[in-house]
Enzyme design. Structure first.
Site, PDB file in Angstrom:
ATOM      1  N   GLU B  47       3.754   7.760   9.219  1.00 59.74           N
ATOM      2  CA  GLU B  47       4.653   8.679   8.540  1.00 59.74           C
ATOM      3  C   GLU B  47       4.439   8.681   7.033  1.00 59.74           C
ATOM      4  OE1 GLU B  47       7.252  10.929   9.335  1.00 59.74           O
ATOM      5  OE2 GLU B  47       6.061  10.937  11.150  1.00 59.74           O
ATOM      6  N   THR B  52      -1.840   6.450   0.192  1.00 59.98           N
ATOM      7  CA  THR B  52      -2.029   5.360  -0.754  1.00 59.98           C
ATOM      8  C   THR B  52      -3.125   4.434  -0.261  1.00 59.98           C
ATOM      9  OG1 THR B  52       0.355   5.523  -1.096  1.00 59.98           O
ATOM     10  CG2 THR B  52      -0.788   3.699  -2.153  1.00 59.98           C
ATOM     11  N   ARG B 189       2.441  11.305  -5.883  1.00 51.84           N
ATOM     12  CA  ARG B 189       2.742  11.825  -4.542  1.00 51.84           C
ATOM     13  C   ARG B 189       2.336  13.266  -4.385  1.00 51.84           C
ATOM     14  NH1 ARG B 189       6.171  10.482  -0.665  1.00 51.84           N
ATOM     15  NH2 ARG B 189       6.896  12.641  -0.611  1.00 51.84           N
ATOM     16  N   ASP B 217      -7.860  10.854   6.867  1.00 49.67           N
ATOM     17  CA  ASP B 217      -6.417  10.913   6.624  1.00 49.67           C
ATOM     18  C   ASP B 217      -5.939  12.299   7.024  1.00 49.67           C
ATOM     19  OD1 ASP B 217      -4.287  10.683   3.633  1.00 49.67           O
ATOM     20  OD2 ASP B 217      -3.826  10.884   5.766  1.00 49.67           O
ATOM     21  N   GLN B 221       2.035  16.313   9.159  1.00 50.29           N
ATOM     22  CA  GLN B 221       2.871  17.327   9.793  1.00 50.29           C
ATOM     23  C   GLN B 221       3.268  16.911  11.191  1.00 50.29           C
ATOM     24  OE1 GLN B 221       0.513  20.867   9.489  1.00 50.29           O
ATOM     25  NE2 GLN B 221       1.691  21.491   7.682  1.00 50.29           N
TER      26      GLN B 221
END
Lengths: 449, 382
Positions: B47, B52, B189, B217, B221
C-alpha cells in the site's frame, strides 16, 4: 634362590642425579631406551608408577601400544612389570594372583616354574614410561595448541567484519566441534557474549549458522540463555531452521531446546507458525533421520506447553504426524505418540485426530507391538477418537483388530489405569455389536509379537 | 528493411535473405531470453512505502540521482509543502467544527487570513515557486498552536509522513537556488502511476558484481489489479511493503477504511494468486521508526486486526513486544492463506525503515543472500 634385597643400580647409561642422555623423542623413535627427564630411577620409582597410571588413563585408547608393553594376562599396558624365571613378563598384581591361586606354571609358556619369585623389570618399565610420556606430552601440547588457537580466534572475532568475521566464526565452529578442550577456552575468553551479540535482525545466514553451531557446543549459563531469548534472536534462529542445511537445522533445533530448558522460559517464544512449520518439514524429511529425531524432540518439548497446542494443531501437525507413524524407529515413535497424545487433550486436536483417516489403523497397529509407553499413548489417542465419535470410529477400530489387542492389554501386567482405560474403550467399541458377534471380533487373527 | 524496395532480386535470393533475417531475429530473441533468465525480477507491491524503497535501491546500487533528476524533484517537494499546510489548515477548521473541545483547533486571528490564502493556493493545479516570503508565512502558520494540535491528530486527517521533515527545512527549501538533496527526494511524495522499473546489481564487499535484479514498482491503484497482476508471473520474488505504522490511519481513497485492514486484504489477495505459486515472498514491515514512536502513545488495538493485543511492558521492550505481535499476525495470515503444497516457497519478514539508507542496504543484502541460497538449493547444490 636368588635374593634381591634392594632394587638394582640404575642402568649404566643413566647419569647420576638425572639428566638426559638422549631426548625422549629420539630415544623412543629409535626404539632405544632413554632416561626420562630429571628423574633418578631410584627416587622416582613409586612416583613414576602413579604418573604412568594417570597417563595411561588419560590417553586416547586408539593409540596402538607396542605388544611387549601389554600384560598377557589382562591385555592392559603394564604399570609394574615383573619377570618370571621363564623370562616372561607380566603385571605384578596379575601374576601374583595367578600364583596365589596355586598355579605353578608360566601362563604363556605353560612351563613349570622352578622359582616362584618375581623380578621387577626396570628396563621395560622405563621403556613403557618413556613411550607413554612422549605420547602424553604430545597430546597435551596439541590440546594447548588448539586452546591457544581458540583464544586467538575469539580475539580476532572482536574486531573482524564481513568475510573475515565469517571465516573466524567458521574456524571457531570447527575448533569447538572437534576439540572439547576448546569449549571452556571459548567460554572463558568471552566468546559466548561475543557470539550472542552477533545475532540480530540483520544477521546474515552465513554468520548466523556458524554462530549457532558454536553456541550449541558450549555450556551456557542461565544469564547467557536469558540474553539469547530475545525475540529478534529467536526469530533469526527460526528463519535458519527453515532455510539452512541439515546440520544448521539440527543445530537450531538443539539450540531452541537448550533455551527451553530454562525454568522461566515463556512459551510465547515458540508460539510461532514459522517454527512449527519448519519443524514439521524437518520431521518429514526422510533423507535425514538425525533431523527427524531432533525435530521430534523439540516438538515434543514444545507440545508440553499447553498454550501452544492449538497453534500446533492449526498448522496441520496432526495428520502429518499420524502419517509418519509407520515409518519411525521406536524412539521417534514414542516421541510422536507423546505429541499426539498431548494434542488429543484439546478439542481441536481430538477433532483433527478423528478427521485423519490413518489415525485408527496406525494407532491400533502400534498397540502391544512396541513398548508399554507407546501402547499407553496409542491407547489414549484411540480413546480420544472413539469417545468423540463412537458410531463412526468404533467399528473401524474393531475391524482393525482393536478388541483383541485391548483384551491382551487387560490381561497383561501393566498399569491399572491403563487396564481401566482399555476396559472403557472396549466397552465403547462393543456398543453396536451383539455379544456373540463382538466375541468373534476379539479373536486373534494374527500373531502379535 | 530496405532490401525489398531498393533492388529487384531474383525470387530465391530474396527468399533466402528473408529467412536469414528471420533467423537472425530468432537468434537475437533466443540470446536475449537467455540473458533475461539470469535477471532476477522483483515486484514491489503493497500500500505505501514502495516508492521509497525503489528510490533507495536506485541510490544504493545504481548511480543514484543525477543533477537533473534531483532538480526535477523541486516542484514536487514544493507541492508537498503546499499540500501539507493546506491539509493541516483545513483539518484544523474541520476539527474546530466537529470536536467537543473545539477551541484548541481555532487558528489565531493573525494567522487566519494567511491560512485561507495558503489553503486556496493548495487547491490549485499549479503551485507557485516557494519563495522566502511564502515560506515564512507557512512557518508561522505551522507554529500556530491550533495547527500543531491538528498535526497531532494527523492520523485522521491524511497528513503525509513527510510533513514534519519539510516544515523543519522550510528555509532551505525556499532558497532561490535550491536543489533537493537525496534525503529530500526520499521524502518527496508523488503518487506513482503506471509501472517503473530499474535494473541493478548489488555490489558485494569484494566489489564482485552480484546477481542482476530488475525491480518493478507498480502504481498503488486498487481497481484493476487483477487485470495486470498475471503479467508478473515468474518473478523471482515479491517484495511486499506493509507500513506497520498505519494501524491508526484511514485510506486516502476511502476514509472509512483502515489502512492496516486494507494492507491485510491486499496481502491475502496477493498470496492466493496462482501466478505467485512458486514465488518467494519478502515481507517488509516498513516505517518501523514511526511505529516505534507511535506504539507507545496509540495502542495497537485501535486496529480491528490487532484488537487482541495486550501490552506487557513499557519503553523499548514494549516496542519489541508490539512488533513481534504484528509480525505474528502477518505470519498467521501467510500460513492461513497458503495452501499446504505451497508452504515450501520462501517467506521471510524484514523490519525496515525505508528512509534509512544503511538499513535498506543491510536489508537488501539479506534479501539477496536468501535468493541466492534459494537458487543453490533449487539447483541441488546446497
Amino acid at each position: 634362590m636368588p635374593q634381591y634385597r634392594q632394587p638394582p643400580p640404575p642402568p649404566p647409561w643413566a647419569l647420576e642425579g638425572g639428566g638426559q642422555v638422549l631426548d625422549v623423542e629420539t630415544a623412543v623413535k629409535d626404539g632405544i631406551l632413554g632416561a626420562t627427564a630429571g628423574g633418578g630411577a631410584l627416587a622416582g620409582a613409586a612416583g613414576e608408577k602413579l604418573e604412568l597410571k594417570k597417563m595411561i588413563d588419560e590417553l586416547d585408547p586408539l593409540d596402538d601400544i607396542p605388544a611387549v608393553f601389554i600384560c598377557p594376562i589382562s591385555l592392559d599396558p603394564m604399570t609394574d612389570p615383573v619377570t618370571l624365571c621363564t623370562g616372561q613378563t607380566y603385571e605384578r598384581g596379575n601374576i601374583l594372583k595367578w600364583l596365589s591361586m596355586g598355579h605353578l606354571t608360566c601362563p604363556t609358556t605353560m612351563q613349570e616354574l622352578w622359582d616362584d619369585t618375581v623380578t621387577p623389570n626396570r628396563t621395560l618399565l622405563q621403556l613403557i614410561h618413556a613411550w607413554f610420556s612422549q605420547r602424553y606430552l604430545r597430546a597435551k601440547k596439541r590440546a594447548e595448541d588448539v586452546q591457544g588457537r581458540a583464544a586467538e580466534v575469539v580475539d580476532t572475532l572482536r574486531k573482524a567484519k564481513g568475510q573475515a568475521r565469517v571465516q573466524a566464526l567458521k574456524e571457531l565452529h570447527q575448533l569447538v566441534t572437534a576439540h572439547p578442550s576448546t569449549r571452556k577456552t571459548a567460554a572463558e575468553s568471552g566468546g559466548i557474549g561475543l557470539v550472542s551479540s552477533l545475532l540480530g535482525p540483520f544477521t546474515s545466514h552465513a554468520v548466523g549458522s556458524e554462530a549457532i553451531g558454536i553456541l550449541v557446543n558450549l555450556d551456557l549459563c542461565s544469564d547467557s540463555k536469558a540474553n539469547l531469548m530475545q525475540p529478534a534472536k529467536v526469530s533469526l534462529v527460526v528463519d535458519m531452521l527453515n532455510e539452512g542445511t541439515i546440520e544448521t537445522r539440527i543445530n537450531c533445533t538443539k539450540f531452541i531446546e537448550m533455551l527451553m530448558e530454562e525454568k522461566d522460559f515463556g512459551s510465547e517464544n515458540v508460539s510461532s507458525f514459522s517454527l512449527l512449520v519448519g519443524l514439521l518439514k524437518l520431521v518429514k524429511d526422510k533423507r535425514h533421520p538425525n533431523g527427524i529425531s531432533a525435530g521430534l524432540g523439540l516438538l515434543r518439548m514444545i507440545c508440553s506447553h499447553k498454550q501452544v497446542r492449538s497453534l500446533i494443531v492449526s498448522v496441520g501437525a496432526v495428520s502429518q504426524l499420524v502419517e509418519l507413524l509407520p515409518h519411525l524407529n521406536p524412539d521417534s515413535l514414542e516421541a510422536t505418540l507423546q505429541i499426539l497424545d498431548d494434542l488429543s487433550l484439546i478439542p481441536e486436536g481430538q477433532k483433527a485426530l478423528k478427521d485423519c483417516q490413518q489415525t485408527i489403523p496406525n494407532a491400533v497397529r502400534i498397540l502391544v507391538r512396541v513398548s508399554e509407553t507407546c501402547t499407553q499413548h496409542a491407547l489414549s489417542i484411540l480413546w480420544a477418537v472413539c469417545s468423540l465419535a463412537p458410531e463412526e470410529c468404533a467399528p473401524l477400530a474393531v475391524e482393525m483388530g482393536l478388541a483383541a489387542r485391548l483384551l491382551l492389554i487387560m490381561q497383561s501386567g501393566c498399569d491399572p489405569t491403563v487396564k481401566q482405560r482399555s476396559a472403557e474403550l472396549l466397552k465403547i467399541c462393543s456398543v453396536n455389536y451383539s455379544e456373540s458377534h463382538f466375541i468373534s471380533k476379539c479373536k486373534l487373527t494374527r500373531t502379535i509379537q | 528493411m530496405g532490401s525489398f524496395c531498393s533492388r529487384q532480386k531474383p525470387y530465391n535470393e530474396a527468399d533466402a535473405e528473408e529467412n536469414e533475417q528471420a533467423e537472425e531475429i530468432e537468434r537475437r530473441i533466443a540470446r536475449e531470453t537467455k540473458a533475461e533468465q539470469h535477471i532476477h525480477k522483483l515486484l514491489l507491491l503493497g500500500e505505501s512505502g514502495k516508492s521509497t524503497i525503489f528510490k533507495q535501491i536506485k541510490l544504493l546500487f545504481q548511480t543514484g540521482f543525477d543533477e537533473a533528476e534531483l532538480g526535477s524533484y523541486t516542484s514536487v517537494i514544493h507541492a508537498n509543502v503546499y499540500q501539507t499546510i493546506k491539509i493541516l489548515f483545513d483539518g484544523a477548521k474541520e476539527l474546530a467544527q466537529n470536536e467537543s473541545d473545539s477551541s484548541k483547533y481555532v487558528v489565531s486571528c493573525e494567522n487566519k487570513d494567511v491560512g485561507e490564502k495558503l489553503s486556496d493556493i493548495g487547491s490549485r493545479l499549479d503551485y507557485p515557486y516557494l519563495t522566502k516570503e511564502i515560506a515564512d508565512e507557512i512557518k508561522t502558520l505551522w507554529n500556530d498552536a491550533a495547527i500543531q494540535e491538528a498535526y497531532s491528530r494527523g492520523n485522521i486527517l491524511q497528513v503525509p509522513d513527510c510533513a514534519q521533515y519539510f516544515m523543519e527545512n522550510l528555509e532551505r527549501l525556499s532558497e532561490t537556488d535550491y536543489v533537493p538533496t537525496k534525503e529530500d527526494v526520499l521524502y518527496a511524495r508523488v503518487r506513482t502511476t503506471g509501472v517503473v522499473e530499474i535494473q541493478f546489481s548489488p555490489v558485494g564487499e569484494s566489489r564482485k558484481s552480484g546477481e542482476v535484479y530488475r525491480l518493478y514498482d507498480v502504481g498503488g491503484q486498487r481497481n484493476e489489479r487483477r487485470k495486470w497482476i498475471h503479467l508478473f508471473e515468474g518473478v523471482r520474488a515479491v517484495i511486499f511493503c506493509a507500513a506497520i505504522s498505519e494501524y491508526d490511519q484511514m485510506l486516502f481513497e476511502d476514509e472509512m477504511k483502515n489502512r492496516m485492514m486494507e494492507t491485510k486484504e491486499l496481502f491475502d489477495w496477493v498470496l492466493k494468486q496462482a501466478c505467485f505459486e512458486k514465488t518467494s515472498f519478502m515481507l517488509f514491515l516498513n516505517k518501523f521508526d514511526i511505529f516505534e514512536k507511535k506504539v507507545q502513545k496509540v495502542p495497537l488495538n485501535v486496529c480491528e486486526w490487532f484488537r487482541d493485543y495486550q501490552p506487557m511492558a513499557s519503553g523499548k521492550q514494549e516496542v519489541e513486544h508490539a512488533y513481534e505481535f504484528v509480525k505474528k499476525k502477518f505470519e498467521g495470515l501467510y500460513f492461513q492463506s497458503t495452501k499446504p503444497e505451497r508452504v515450501d516457497r520462501v517467506f521471510k519478514i524484514y523490519r525496515t525503515t525505508a528512509l534509512d539508507q544503511k538499513l535498506v542496504k543491510k536489508t537488501f543484502k539479506l534479501v539477496d543472500e536468501t535468493l541466492r541460497r534459494r537458487n543453490l538449493i533449487e539447483a541441488g547444490l546446497l
